[in-house]
Write a protein that holds these residues in place. Structure first.
Motif, short mmCIF file in Angstrom:
data_model
loop_
_atom_site.label_atom_id
_atom_site.label_comp_id
_atom_site.label_asym_id
_atom_site.label_seq_id
_atom_site.Cartn_x
_atom_site.Cartn_y
_atom_site.Cartn_z
N LYS A 44 -2.40 -29.43 3.57
CA LYS A 44 -1.48 -30.57 3.53
C LYS A 44 -0.13 -30.14 2.96
N LEU A 45 -0.18 -29.30 1.94
CA LEU A 45 1.06 -28.81 1.32
C LEU A 45 1.84 -27.93 2.30
N CYS A 46 1.13 -27.16 3.12
CA CYS A 46 1.80 -26.31 4.12
C CYS A 46 2.60 -27.16 5.10
N PHE A 47 2.03 -28.27 5.53
CA PHE A 47 2.75 -29.14 6.46
C PHE A 47 3.95 -29.79 5.77
N TYR A 48 3.79 -30.14 4.47
CA TYR A 48 4.91 -30.71 3.73
C TYR A 48 6.07 -29.72 3.64
N GLN A 49 5.73 -28.47 3.31
CA GLN A 49 6.76 -27.46 3.09
C GLN A 49 7.33 -26.90 4.39
N SER A 50 6.61 -27.09 5.51
CA SER A 50 7.05 -26.52 6.79
C SER A 50 7.65 -27.57 7.71
N TRP A 51 7.99 -28.73 7.18
CA TRP A 51 8.43 -29.81 8.06
C TRP A 51 9.75 -29.47 8.76
N LYS A 52 10.61 -28.70 8.11
CA LYS A 52 11.88 -28.34 8.75
C LYS A 52 11.63 -27.45 9.97
N VAL A 53 10.74 -26.47 9.79
CA VAL A 53 10.42 -25.59 10.92
C VAL A 53 9.74 -26.36 12.04
N LEU A 54 8.84 -27.27 11.68
CA LEU A 54 8.13 -28.05 12.69
C LEU A 54 9.09 -28.98 13.43
N CYS A 55 10.01 -29.60 12.70
CA CYS A 55 10.99 -30.47 13.36
C CYS A 55 11.89 -29.66 14.30
N PHE A 56 12.29 -28.49 13.84
CA PHE A 56 13.09 -27.62 14.70
C PHE A 56 12.31 -27.23 15.96
N LEU A 57 11.02 -26.97 15.78
CA LEU A 57 10.19 -26.59 16.92
C LEU A 57 10.09 -27.74 17.92
N VAL A 58 9.92 -28.97 17.41
CA VAL A 58 9.87 -30.13 18.30
C VAL A 58 11.18 -30.26 19.09
N MET A 59 12.30 -30.04 18.40
CA MET A 59 13.59 -30.12 19.08
C MET A 59 13.69 -29.06 20.18
N VAL A 60 13.25 -27.83 19.86
CA VAL A 60 13.30 -26.75 20.85
C VAL A 60 12.36 -27.05 22.01
N PHE A 61 11.17 -27.57 21.71
CA PHE A 61 10.23 -27.95 22.76
C PHE A 61 10.85 -28.98 23.69
N THR A 62 11.51 -29.97 23.09
CA THR A 62 12.12 -31.03 23.90
C THR A 62 13.21 -30.47 24.80
N ILE A 63 14.06 -29.61 24.24
CA ILE A 63 15.14 -29.04 25.04
C ILE A 63 14.60 -28.23 26.22
N PHE A 64 13.64 -27.34 25.94
CA PHE A 64 13.08 -26.52 27.01
C PHE A 64 12.30 -27.35 28.02
N SER A 65 11.66 -28.42 27.55
CA SER A 65 10.93 -29.28 28.49
C SER A 65 11.87 -29.94 29.47
N VAL A 66 13.01 -30.41 28.98
CA VAL A 66 14.01 -31.03 29.87
C VAL A 66 14.57 -29.98 30.83
N ILE A 67 14.88 -28.80 30.31
CA ILE A 67 15.46 -27.75 31.16
C ILE A 67 14.49 -27.35 32.28
N PHE A 68 13.27 -27.04 31.90
CA PHE A 68 12.30 -26.58 32.91
C PHE A 68 11.80 -27.73 33.78
N GLY A 69 11.79 -28.95 33.22
CA GLY A 69 11.41 -30.10 34.05
C GLY A 69 12.42 -30.34 35.16
N CYS A 70 13.69 -30.25 34.81
CA CYS A 70 14.73 -30.39 35.84
C CYS A 70 14.67 -29.23 36.83
N GLY A 71 14.46 -28.01 36.30
CA GLY A 71 14.39 -26.85 37.18
C GLY A 71 13.23 -26.94 38.15
N MET A 72 12.07 -27.44 37.69
CA MET A 72 10.92 -27.56 38.57
C MET A 72 11.15 -28.62 39.65
#
Length: 432
Positions: A309-337
């Protein structure tokens, strides 16, 4: 030997011809940190562990740090000997900054949150009454169940009741484990009939009921769990913190919803007379489903779950950044497909469906409800899959690294607390 100076650091003697060392000794002597003997020797009452490294730096070389030294001590030595941080080479950054103080602080804060206001913040010297001693015993049993027999028994009872409640909740959604109603109210019109019988889940709730024995067991378990929550609130020393804790709020709501569902399940006429309440029933059922989160309270009694639980608390910035990157790439590749499959009328009717495909592909889920059928589509899917594997490695590596760090710090901290407790008991025994 006139060009040499002699320096004694707590009895360890050094001889050097470095002009920088002479200038530093003169500065420190003016500040009162160094004593000068009549024959011109310098004496410093300080640890000599790093002084030979200091002499290396004053002689024109780099200030390297030995492995295994405390990072806090290393920074203090830098400040005392007036060595700028830029003088430390890159190979020593790990030694200089790997003190794990933030990890220890995070562990203390996390444990304080997990206690949820049950444990007192500080001790005082006022005499303890019988009621206060009993309250402290309950606090200890709740805070650290494995530290006393009462806590272990309490935890075992809560575990049995929680698992029983969750199993009853799961069986209530399986038609084979429900029984037919003795009296089924007549459905007044075709509109209501179609509303209920067009959906097998609604039909199950209308035509069947949970066995009375299971309803009694479920209600009894939830009643005891609510009493446990009330008892925790009573013995809490910080009732406001306890009341505002999100997990306590969820347990209170889910426990209350249990009795409301038992009431509605025994009176199907409410659903027939007021079919518009179907959405309200859905909300009530969803709130009661939060009962399964009670399992988290049991898991939090283990050190590994606290650290996770503490790991998720301390890693929230990395996880939020990852969600943002996932969203960006999903839109890019979704449009490309979508454009890669544009000439194929049977695949990807619009870009949102392409984005959905990109999400399940990047996350390596791959439902297979949408897939490419052209050469350009295959190429786009291959690139998307490889990017997805690369992105998945980021949170796994981050969480694994944080877990190892926090687990090591947690283990050392527990050993320190136990050693401190034993020393205190031994000192008290000697005094008595």
């Amino acid at each position: 030997m006139e060009d040499y100076i002699r320096i004694s650091v707590r009895g360890t003697k050094y001889v050097t011809s470095s002009p920088g060392a002479r200038d530093l000794m003169e500065k420190l002597s003016k500040d009162g940190h160094v004593m000068v003997s009549p024959n011109g020797d310098y004496f410093i009452d300080r640890s000599p562990v790093l002084f030979h490294k200091v002499l290396d730096y004053l002689s024109g070389r780099k200030f390297h740090l030995p492995k295994g030294i405390c990072a806090i001590e290393a920074r203090e030595e830098l400040e005392f000997w007036m060595i700028p941080i830029e003088a430390v080479p890159n190979c020593c950054y790990e030694v200089l900054f790997d003190d794990n103080l933030s990890s220890y602080d995070a562990i203390e804060k996390a444990e304080e949150q997990l206690i949820q206001g049950v444990s007192p913040q500080e001790e005082n010297n006022t005499p303890k009454t019988k009621l206060r001693r009993f309250r402290d015993i309950l606090n200890k049993a709740v805070q650290d169940p494995f530290s006393c027999l009462l806590g272990k028994i309490w935890l075992l009872i809560l575990a049995v009741l929680t698992l029983t409640s969750v199993v009853c909740f799961l069986l209530n959604t399986v038609e084979e484990y429900r029984i037919d109603r003795d009296i089924l109210q007549v459905i007044p019109n075709n509109k209501t009939y179609n509303f209920f019988y067009s959906n097998p889940k609604r039909r199950m709730l209308l035509t069947t009921i949970k066995p009375p024995e299971r309803a009694i067991i479920e209600g009894s378990c939830n009643a005891v769990l609510l009493l446990d929550l009330i008892l925790r609130f009573i013995i809490s020393h910080r009732k406001k913190v306890f009341f505002l804790n999100i997990q306590n709020i969820i347990e209170l709501i889910s426990g209350t919803m249990c009795f409301l569902i038992i009431y509605l399940d025994s009176r199907p006429g409410i659903l027939i007379d007021y079919p518009d309440l179907g959405f309200l029933i859905l909300i009530i059922g969803a709130l009661y489903s939060l009962r399964v989160l009670k399992l988290l309270r049991l898991a939090e009694t283990t050190a590994e779950m606290k650290i996770l639980k503490l790991c998720f608390y301390q890693s929230w910035k990395v996880l939020c950044f990852l969600v943002m990157v996932f969203t960006i790439f999903s839109v890019i590749f979704g449009c490309g497909m979508f454009w890669a499959e544009f000439n194929n009328p049977d695949t990807f009717p619009n870009i949102p469906m392409g984005i959905w495909w990109a999400i399940v592909t990047i996350t390596t889920v791959g439902y297979g409800d949408f897939y490419p059928k052209t050469t350009f589509g295959y190429l786009m899917a291959s690139v998307t899959a490889m990017i997805g594997i690369s992105l998945i490695a980021i949170p796994v590596a981050t969480l694994s690294s944080n877990f190892n760090t926090f687990y090591t710090c947690y283990t050392y901290r527990k050993k320190y607390i136990q050693a401190k407790k034993k020393a205190k008991e031994a000192r008290f025994k000697d005094l008595s």
